[in-house]
Each structure stands twice: as structure tokens, then as C-alpha cells.
Design a protein around this motif. Structure first.
Motif, PDB file in Angstrom:
ATOM      1  N   THR A 197      22.991  59.955  20.164  1.00 25.45           N
ATOM      2  CA  THR A 197      23.817  61.156  20.281  1.00 25.45           C
ATOM      3  C   THR A 197      25.303  60.841  20.460  1.00 25.45           C
ATOM      4  O   THR A 197      26.133  61.744  20.437  1.00 25.45           O
ATOM      5  CB  THR A 197      23.341  62.057  21.448  1.00 25.45           C
ATOM      6  OG1 THR A 197      23.333  61.303  22.671  1.00 25.45           O
ATOM      7  CG2 THR A 197      21.949  62.604  21.178  1.00 25.45           C
ATOM      8  N   ALA A 249      18.808  63.259  16.792  1.00 29.89           N
ATOM      9  CA  ALA A 249      18.352  62.064  17.512  1.00 29.89           C
ATOM     10  C   ALA A 249      16.848  62.101  17.744  1.00 29.89           C
ATOM     11  O   ALA A 249      16.167  61.081  17.621  1.00 29.89           O
ATOM     12  CB  ALA A 249      19.084  61.952  18.846  1.00 29.89           C
ATOM     13  N   GLY A 273      23.399  65.205  16.865  1.00 27.81           N
ATOM     14  CA  GLY A 273      23.096  65.936  18.086  1.00 27.81           C
ATOM     15  C   GLY A 273      21.715  65.585  18.598  1.00 27.81           C
ATOM     16  O   GLY A 273      21.051  64.681  18.072  1.00 27.81           O
ATOM     17  N   ARG A 274      21.265  66.314  19.579  1.00 31.55           N
ATOM     18  CA  ARG A 274      19.960  66.028  20.200  1.00 31.55           C
ATOM     19  C   ARG A 274      18.807  66.197  19.206  1.00 31.55           C
ATOM     20  O   ARG A 274      17.886  65.392  19.173  1.00 31.55           O
ATOM     21  CB  ARG A 274      19.752  66.943  21.402  1.00 31.55           C
ATOM     22  CG  ARG A 274      18.490  66.632  22.193  1.00 31.55           C
ATOM     23  CD  ARG A 274      18.331  67.555  23.388  1.00 31.55           C
ATOM     24  NE  ARG A 274      17.118  67.284  24.136  1.00 31.55           N
ATOM     25  CZ  ARG A 274      17.022  66.420  25.138  1.00 31.55           C
ATOM     26  NH1 ARG A 274      18.088  65.740  25.517  1.00 31.55           N
ATOM     27  NH2 ARG A 274      15.873  66.222  25.774  1.00 31.55           N
ATOM     28  N   ARG A 295      17.735  57.516  22.297  1.00 33.01           N
ATOM     29  CA  ARG A 295      18.251  58.852  22.012  1.00 33.01           C
ATOM     30  C   ARG A 295      19.659  59.063  22.542  1.00 33.01           C
ATOM     31  O   ARG A 295      20.504  59.643  21.857  1.00 33.01           O
ATOM     32  CB  ARG A 295      17.311  59.919  22.590  1.00 33.01           C
ATOM     33  CG  ARG A 295      17.746  61.349  22.251  1.00 33.01           C
ATOM     34  CD  ARG A 295      16.674  62.368  22.573  1.00 33.01           C
ATOM     35  NE  ARG A 295      16.343  62.385  23.990  1.00 33.01           N
ATOM     36  CZ  ARG A 295      15.306  63.056  24.492  1.00 33.01           C
ATOM     37  NH1 ARG A 295      14.511  63.730  23.685  1.00 33.01           N
ATOM     38  NH2 ARG A 295      15.057  63.044  25.790  1.00 33.01           N
ATOM     39  N   ASP A 296      19.937  58.590  23.727  1.00 35.97           N
ATOM     40  CA  ASP A 296      21.268  58.761  24.301  1.00 35.97           C
ATOM     41  C   ASP A 296      22.329  58.039  23.484  1.00 35.97           C
ATOM     42  O   ASP A 296      23.448  58.537  23.310  1.00 35.97           O
ATOM     43  CB  ASP A 296      21.299  58.277  25.754  1.00 35.97           C
ATOM     44  CG  ASP A 296      20.474  59.161  26.671  1.00 35.97           C
ATOM     45  OD1 ASP A 296      20.236  60.338  26.307  1.00 35.97           O
ATOM     46  OD2 ASP A 296      20.047  58.682  27.744  1.00 35.97           O
TER      47      ASP A 296
END
Length: 212
Positions: free
Chosen positions: A112, A122, A118-119, A108-109
Motif C-alpha cells: 500500500t 494489495a 490501495g488496500r 500488504r502494508d
């Protein structure tokens, strides 16, 4: 909402739809990233119409870069904010080629870091493509979380964290799909259809709408 009611809430949604899926059409993980990025402030139906011909020809980041900005705009010009979205899709495609060997990272990081991701986007990719227990809070989930009392919060992140904390193990992978579909088709923004809602008796919304 009490813990026992939360379990029952999800149990009923699961009984109605045991294997929910995103309504966005895609053929691989890269196409999923593109579709979700395009879906911001747009309907899934509209995105699917725009990407049908696009995804028939473009299946990799390199093919998207080869198509070019103008070519992509021609495909997605029916989608809101298409100019900015096209720039982001080309940019994220170039970044995937340069930094990830053309593959979508299962992190996820890292996701992004991609332009236009964006979050929420993701979280969708992590869940749909990699089976992660993530909660992508869009306007539907934000509304359902607050209206029902399932996961009240003042921001999407607050609702996401509450869902992460409150959602029991058997339902975590599919939870965000159930909640999105529930918000899209039953717990609608202007007039929720409480009279046909399978979880109405568990819901904390006081102004229940009667049958038409």
C-alpha cells in the motif's frame, strides 16, 4: 446469515467452481500489480485487451521505466483514467526498483506504500500471488455481502472485516474470487438473476427476481 448457512453458501459456490481465479491476465507478480492497479473503475476485459501487447514486452519494473510514461499511455489509452494510472504505474515501478530490488513485496502494508495501490489492490495481490487469506472488497463483493446478508457493512472495510470474521477455514483463500464472480455474473447490480442462483434459498434478499 447464520454460521451453518454461511458454510453451505460457500460450499455451493465451491462446488460450482472449485478453483476460481482472477479474470485479469498476467505472467508474473509484477504484471499482476500493474493489471490490478489499471483495473480500478475499469473492466477486466478492457484491461486484458490493453495489457496484451504491453505485457508481451514489459515483464519487470525496469522495463516499464524504460518504456516511459508516453509509451505506457499509448498502450493503455483505451482504459478509463489512463493518464493518472500511467503516472502511478511508472512511479510504483521506480519505487520497486529503488526500495525493493525490483521485486514485489509479499506484505500488504508495504504494497500500500506503492503509488496507485490501495488496500483492495494489495489484498488482491496478496491473495492471487502469495496465497494469503485476504478479502478484496470491490463493488461486487460489497453488494453481495450486503444483499445476501453474508457480510453486511456500510463501508468496504466493514464488509472486509466481517468476511474475515465469518468465512470458514476451508473457503478463506478462494472466498473473494467466488464472491466477485457471483456478483459479476449472477448477483448483478441492477437485476440479480435469483432464478438461477445456487444460493438463493440462503440469501436474505427479499425481492427475489423471477425467471424471465
Amino acid at each position: 446469515m447464520k454460521k451453518a448457512d454461511i458454510f453451505e453458501f460457500y460450499s455451493r459456490l465451491a462446488a460450482d467452481n472449485p478453483s476460481p481465479e482472477t479474470e485479469l491476465n498476467y505472467g508474473n507478480v509484477y504484471q499482476l500489480v500493474v493489471a490490478v492497479a489499471l483495473s480500478a473503475q475499469s473492466t477486466d476485459i478492457g484491461v486484458n485487451k490493453a495489457t496484451k501487447a504491453l505485457f508481451a514486452d514489459v515483464k519487470t519494473p525496469q522495463q516499464m521505466v524504460d518504456l516511459g510514461l508516453d509509451g505506457l499511455k499509448e498502450h493503455i489509452k483505451t482504459i478509463g483514467l489512463y493518464n493518472n494510472k500511467a503516472k502511478n504505474v511508472i512511479a510504483l515501478s521506480e519505487l520497486l526498483i529503488a526500495n525493493y530490488g525490483g521485486e514485489v513485496p509479499a506484505d500488504r502494508d508495504e504494497l500500500t506504500k506503492l503509488p496507485g495501490v490501495g488496500r483492495k489492490t494489495a489484498n488482491v495481490v496478496m491473495n492471487c500471488a502469495f496465497g494469503a487469506e485476504t478479502f478484496a472488497v470491490d463493488t461486487h463483493i460489497f453488494r453481495v455481502g450486503n444483499r445476501t446478508g453474508l457480510a453486511p457493512g456500510k463501508t468496504p472495510l466493514a464488509v472486509e472485516k466481517k468476511l474475515d470474521k465469518q468465512t470458514p477455514a476451508p473457503f478463506r483463500v478462494h472466498a473473494h474470487h467466488w464472491l466477485i464472480l457471483h456478483g459479476r455474473y449472477i448477483c448483478k447490480a441492477r437485476k440479480p438473476e435469483c432464478w438461477r442462483c445456487p444460493v438463493a434459498d440462503l440469501c436474505r434478499f427479499k425481492k427475489k427476481t423471477p425467471a424471465p
